[in-house]
Design an enzyme around this catalytic site. Sequence first.
Site, PDB file in Angstrom:
ATOM      1  N   LYS A 107     -82.746  48.268 -66.667  1.00  0.00           N
ATOM      2  CA  LYS A 107     -81.902  48.587 -65.506  1.00  0.00           C
ATOM      3  C   LYS A 107     -81.129  49.853 -65.812  1.00  0.00           C
ATOM      4  O   LYS A 107     -80.215  49.847 -66.639  1.00  0.00           O
ATOM      5  CB  LYS A 107     -80.922  47.417 -65.281  1.00  0.00           C
ATOM      6  CG  LYS A 107     -80.641  47.147 -63.816  1.00  0.00           C
ATOM      7  CD  LYS A 107     -79.834  45.883 -63.651  1.00  0.00           C
ATOM      8  CE  LYS A 107     -78.421  46.221 -63.253  1.00  0.00           C
ATOM      9  NZ  LYS A 107     -77.513  45.091 -63.363  1.00  0.00           N
ATOM     10  N   HIS A 125     -59.887  52.929 -68.816  1.00  0.00           N
ATOM     11  CA  HIS A 125     -60.505  52.409 -70.043  1.00  0.00           C
ATOM     12  C   HIS A 125     -59.782  52.948 -71.285  1.00  0.00           C
ATOM     13  O   HIS A 125     -59.529  52.213 -72.238  1.00  0.00           O
ATOM     14  CB  HIS A 125     -61.977  52.850 -70.132  1.00  0.00           C
ATOM     15  CG  HIS A 125     -62.887  52.269 -69.098  1.00  0.00           C
ATOM     16  ND1 HIS A 125     -63.764  53.028 -68.376  1.00  0.00           N
ATOM     17  CD2 HIS A 125     -63.071  50.990 -68.684  1.00  0.00           C
ATOM     18  CE1 HIS A 125     -64.467  52.252 -67.554  1.00  0.00           C
ATOM     19  NE2 HIS A 125     -64.057  51.010 -67.718  1.00  0.00           N
ATOM     20  N   SER A 140     -65.039  53.051 -62.579  1.00  0.00           N
ATOM     21  CA  SER A 140     -66.182  53.946 -62.799  1.00  0.00           C
ATOM     22  C   SER A 140     -66.949  54.152 -61.492  1.00  0.00           C
ATOM     23  O   SER A 140     -67.425  55.252 -61.207  1.00  0.00           O
ATOM     24  CB  SER A 140     -67.131  53.359 -63.847  1.00  0.00           C
ATOM     25  OG  SER A 140     -66.483  53.220 -65.071  1.00  0.00           O
ATOM     26  N   ARG A 166     -57.077  44.585 -63.920  1.00  0.00           N
ATOM     27  CA  ARG A 166     -56.417  45.388 -62.893  1.00  0.00           C
ATOM     28  C   ARG A 166     -55.855  44.495 -61.793  1.00  0.00           C
ATOM     29  O   ARG A 166     -54.673  44.503 -61.530  1.00  0.00           O
ATOM     30  CB  ARG A 166     -57.417  46.389 -62.273  1.00  0.00           C
ATOM     31  CG  ARG A 166     -57.763  47.529 -63.190  1.00  0.00           C
ATOM     32  CD  ARG A 166     -59.001  48.254 -62.745  1.00  0.00           C
ATOM     33  NE  ARG A 166     -60.171  47.387 -62.878  1.00  0.00           N
ATOM     34  CZ  ARG A 166     -61.414  47.773 -62.697  1.00  0.00           C
ATOM     35  NH1 ARG A 166     -61.675  49.005 -62.315  1.00  0.00           N
ATOM     36  NH2 ARG A 166     -62.415  46.936 -62.870  1.00  0.00           N
TER      37      ARG A 166
HETATM   38  P1  ADP Z   1     -68.210  45.953 -66.942  1.00  0.00           P
HETATM   39  O1  ADP Z   1     -69.495  46.594 -66.532  1.00  0.00           O
HETATM   40  O2  ADP Z   1     -68.341  44.979 -68.068  1.00  0.00           O
HETATM   41  O3  ADP Z   1     -67.364  45.435 -65.813  1.00  0.00           O
HETATM   42  P2  ADP Z   1     -66.563  48.320 -67.101  1.00  0.00           P
HETATM   43  O4  ADP Z   1     -67.042  49.511 -67.838  1.00  0.00           O
HETATM   44  O5  ADP Z   1     -66.537  48.426 -65.615  1.00  0.00           O
HETATM   45  O6  ADP Z   1     -67.439  47.133 -67.628  1.00  0.00           O
HETATM   46  O7  ADP Z   1     -65.117  47.895 -67.621  1.00  0.00           O
HETATM   47  C1  ADP Z   1     -64.925  47.442 -68.952  1.00  0.00           C
HETATM   48  C2  ADP Z   1     -63.578  46.745 -69.036  1.00  0.00           C
HETATM   49  O8  ADP Z   1     -62.541  47.654 -68.695  1.00  0.00           O
HETATM   50  C3  ADP Z   1     -63.411  45.559 -68.084  1.00  0.00           C
HETATM   51  O9  ADP Z   1     -62.613  44.590 -68.726  1.00  0.00           O
HETATM   52  C4  ADP Z   1     -62.682  46.142 -66.907  1.00  0.00           C
HETATM   53  O10 ADP Z   1     -61.922  45.174 -66.215  1.00  0.00           O
HETATM   54  C5  ADP Z   1     -61.778  47.129 -67.624  1.00  0.00           C
HETATM   55  N1  ADP Z   1     -61.351  48.230 -66.776  1.00  0.00           N
HETATM   56  C6  ADP Z   1     -62.097  49.024 -65.978  1.00  0.00           C
HETATM   57  N2  ADP Z   1     -61.342  49.934 -65.340  1.00  0.00           N
HETATM   58  C7  ADP Z   1     -60.050  49.713 -65.738  1.00  0.00           C
HETATM   59  C8  ADP Z   1     -58.781  50.294 -65.409  1.00  0.00           C
HETATM   60  N3  ADP Z   1     -58.661  51.279 -64.533  1.00  0.00           N
HETATM   61  N4  ADP Z   1     -57.694  49.781 -66.004  1.00  0.00           N
HETATM   62  C9  ADP Z   1     -57.818  48.753 -66.880  1.00  0.00           C
HETATM   63  N5  ADP Z   1     -58.959  48.154 -67.217  1.00  0.00           N
HETATM   64  C10 ADP Z   1     -60.062  48.625 -66.662  1.00  0.00           C
END
Ligand code: ADP
Length: 160
Positions: free
Chosen positions: A41, A17, A128, A90
Site C-alpha cells: 500500500k 509530531h 499529515s 489531539r
Molecule cells: P498513524 O498513521 O499511526 O495515525 P500519524 O503519522 O498520523 O500515524 O501520527 C502518529 C502519531 O502522532 C499518532 O499518535 C497521532 O495521533 C499523533 N499526531 C499526529 N498529528 C499530531 C499533532 N498535530 N499533534 C499531536 N499528535 C499528533
Amino acid sequence: MTVAIYPGSFDPITNGHIDILKSGAEIFDKVIIAVSYNANKQGFLPVEIRADLIKKCVRDIRNVEVDCFEGLTVEYAKKRGAEVLLRGLRTSFDFEYEMQLSQTNHALYNNIKTVFLITKPEFNFISSSCVREILINKGDIKGFVPEAVADYLISNYACL
Ligand code: ADP
C-alpha cells in the site's frame, strides 16, 4: 533504560509530531521514531523519503533514532527491546481510536504500555493529511511542517 517507540505513518512529519517527539525525548532515555509502512500500500511519500526527512529534523536530539518497520508494532517493539509506545492526542476523535489501538497492542503483548502526550495548542489542528491537501492545492505549508520538510515538499511536489 526506558526505550519508547513513537510509531506512525509520518507522511509527512509535521510540527505536531515533532512537538510530541521532543517531549518524549525529555521523558524517556531513548525514543525510536519508527515509520510504519505496508509494501502493498503506497503512501504519499516513499517510506525512505519520510525517514530521511525525519532524520533532518531530529539531528540535534541526541537520544532519538529514526527507523522504519513493516508489520505489527508490538513485534517491532519486542525486537527493539521497547516497553513503551508513545502516541500523540489531539481530539476526542483521536482518543477513541487510540484507546482501542492501545488496548489491542496490550492484548497482543502485555509488557507494552502506551503513553499519550498532548501537543501544544498551536500544533493541535495539524495533520499529515491536511498538509498533503494544502500542498497539492498549492497552498502555504510553511507553518505546518519543519523548514527542511517544507523545502523538500515544495520543490518536489508542489507542482502536482
Ligand atoms: P498513524 O498513521 O499511526 O495515525 P500519524 O503519522 O498520523 O500515524 O501520527 C502518529 C502519531 O502522532 C499518532 O499518535 C497521532 O495521533 C499523533 N499526531 C499526529 N498529528 C499530531 C499533532 N498535530 N499533534 C499531536 N499528535 C499528533
